[in-house]
Design a protein around this motif. Structure first.
Motif, PDB file in Angstrom:
ATOM      1  N   THR A 110       0.816  -1.170  -0.116  1.00 46.39           N
ATOM      2  CA  THR A 110       0.133   0.175   0.013  1.00 46.39           C
ATOM      3  C   THR A 110       0.924   1.279   0.102  1.00 46.39           C
ATOM      4  O   THR A 110       2.064   1.282   0.550  1.00 46.39           O
ATOM      5  N   SER A 142       2.073   5.316  -1.810  1.00 43.59           N
ATOM      6  CA  SER A 142       2.358   6.043  -3.444  1.00 43.59           C
ATOM      7  C   SER A 142       3.803   5.160  -4.188  1.00 43.59           C
ATOM      8  O   SER A 142       3.497   5.368  -5.358  1.00 43.59           O
ATOM      9  N   THR A 143       4.439   4.480  -3.089  1.00 41.24           N
ATOM     10  CA  THR A 143       5.553   3.859  -4.011  1.00 41.24           C
ATOM     11  C   THR A 143       4.961   2.497  -4.854  1.00 41.24           C
ATOM     12  O   THR A 143       5.209   2.469  -6.047  1.00 41.24           O
ATOM     13  N   ASP A 172       8.190   3.226   5.739  1.00 42.58           N
ATOM     14  CA  ASP A 172       8.190   4.565   6.237  1.00 42.58           C
ATOM     15  C   ASP A 172       9.797   4.594   6.681  1.00 42.58           C
ATOM     16  O   ASP A 172      10.413   5.726   6.534  1.00 42.58           O
ATOM     17  N   LYS A 180       6.515   0.132   9.175  1.00 43.29           N
ATOM     18  CA  LYS A 180       5.492   0.351   8.225  1.00 43.29           C
ATOM     19  C   LYS A 180       4.230   0.629   8.780  1.00 43.29           C
ATOM     20  O   LYS A 180       4.278   0.945  10.107  1.00 43.29           O
ATOM     21  N   GLY A 181       3.245   1.173   8.177  1.00 42.71           N
ATOM     22  CA  GLY A 181       2.043   1.728   8.641  1.00 42.71           C
ATOM     23  C   GLY A 181       1.824   3.114   8.438  1.00 42.71           C
ATOM     24  O   GLY A 181       0.684   3.669   9.182  1.00 42.71           O
ATOM     25  N   ALA A 214      -1.947   0.391   6.940  1.00 43.33           N
ATOM     26  CA  ALA A 214      -2.115  -0.876   6.430  1.00 43.33           C
ATOM     27  C   ALA A 214      -1.241  -1.980   7.256  1.00 43.33           C
ATOM     28  O   ALA A 214      -1.320  -3.050   6.367  1.00 43.33           O
ATOM     29  N   GLU A 259      -0.552  -5.532   5.730  1.00 47.11           N
ATOM     30  CA  GLU A 259       0.915  -5.797   5.269  1.00 47.11           C
ATOM     31  C   GLU A 259       1.678  -6.897   5.851  1.00 47.11           C
ATOM     32  O   GLU A 259       2.308  -7.748   5.173  1.00 47.11           O
ATOM     33  N   LYS A 317      13.648   7.327   3.021  1.00 50.58           N
ATOM     34  CA  LYS A 317      13.102   6.136   4.040  1.00 50.58           C
ATOM     35  C   LYS A 317      14.564   5.563   4.779  1.00 50.58           C
ATOM     36  O   LYS A 317      14.305   4.631   5.665  1.00 50.58           O
TER      37      LYS A 317
END
Ligand code: 5RP
Length: 219
Positions: A29, A31-32, A84, A94-95, A99, A103, A121
């Motif tokens: 999930t 933009s990447t 992230d 992540k998150g 999600a 994930e 990141k």
């Protein structure tokens, strides 16, 4: 397109060649990952996909990808997702898109879990915020046990969980992950350990490269 977006796109496109005919593929999930979906659709691969969020599912379906529910499926050939934060040992946070529970389930089911990021990141050390998904039942008591945790002003997860962020110190991600996992009321946290990560592709200065893990470099 900004240089950062261009680096996201390059990392996503580099990962898209891992998706081959006949594979069962997990889609992350963010933009990447949105660039990944476009790249996969352009390659016209005959694969089947499971998605980590309704957002990804809507985009993938709109692009004509064959999306299935994550139901009756025990393993995936590959899963590809953003992050992230990525530290030198391949601990991830992540998150950011809330999600992380789905994930992590999809990453854990994949033979290979590949992370795609732009260079913003990459971090020397994992730091807060660490996304959380919490049970609504007994929420105040869970927040009290956790300490240093703020509710995020977003809708509940598709599974009914409350999204929050742990904002305390992260001295050792493994110790914090163990503490969060063993706290009643925590459905899942956004710390992903190196055992889950097969590789990281980073877009940097207009190129996509596979990152070397620090512990692998030192043997
Ligand atoms: C969603 C995630 C995303 O992968 C993470 O937030 C990175 O997003 P983006 O690719 O938009 O920077 O963990 O829950």
């Amino acid at each position: 397109m900004s240089a950062q977006d261009d680096d996201k796109r390059l990392a996503a496109e580099a990962s898209s060649i891992m998706v081959q005919d006949g594979m069962l593929v997990g889609l992350g999930t963010g933009s990447t990952v949105a660039y990944l979906l476009t790249a996969i659709a352009a390659r016209r691969v005959t694969a089947t996909y499971v998605c980590t969020s309704p957002r990804t599912q809507a985009i993938a379906t709109g692009l004509g990808l064959d999306v299935r529910p994550f139901d009756g499926i025990t393993r995936l050939d590959v899963a590809i997702d953003g992050a992230d934060q990525v530290d030198p040992d391949f601990w991830l946070v992540k998150g950011g898109g809330a999600a992380h529970t789905r994930e992590k389930l999809i990453a854990a089911a994949a033979d290979r879990f590949v992370v795609i990021v732009d260079s913003s990141k990459l971090v020397d050390a994992i730091r807060a915020p660490i996304p959380l998904e919490l049970m609504a039942f007994g929420l105040s008591s869970t927040l009290e046990r956790l300490g240093d945790t703020e509710l995020r002003d977003v809708p509940p997860s598709p599974d009914g969980g409350v999204i929050a962020d742990y904002r305390g110190a992260v001295d050792d991600p493994a110790l914090l992950a163990a503490r969060l996992s063993s706290t009643p009321g925590v459905v899942e946290h956004g710390l992903f350990g190196p055992h889950l990560v097969s590789g990281v592709i980073v877009g940097r200065d207009g190129q996509a490269t596979w990152l070397q893990r620090r512990s692998a470099q030192s043997g």
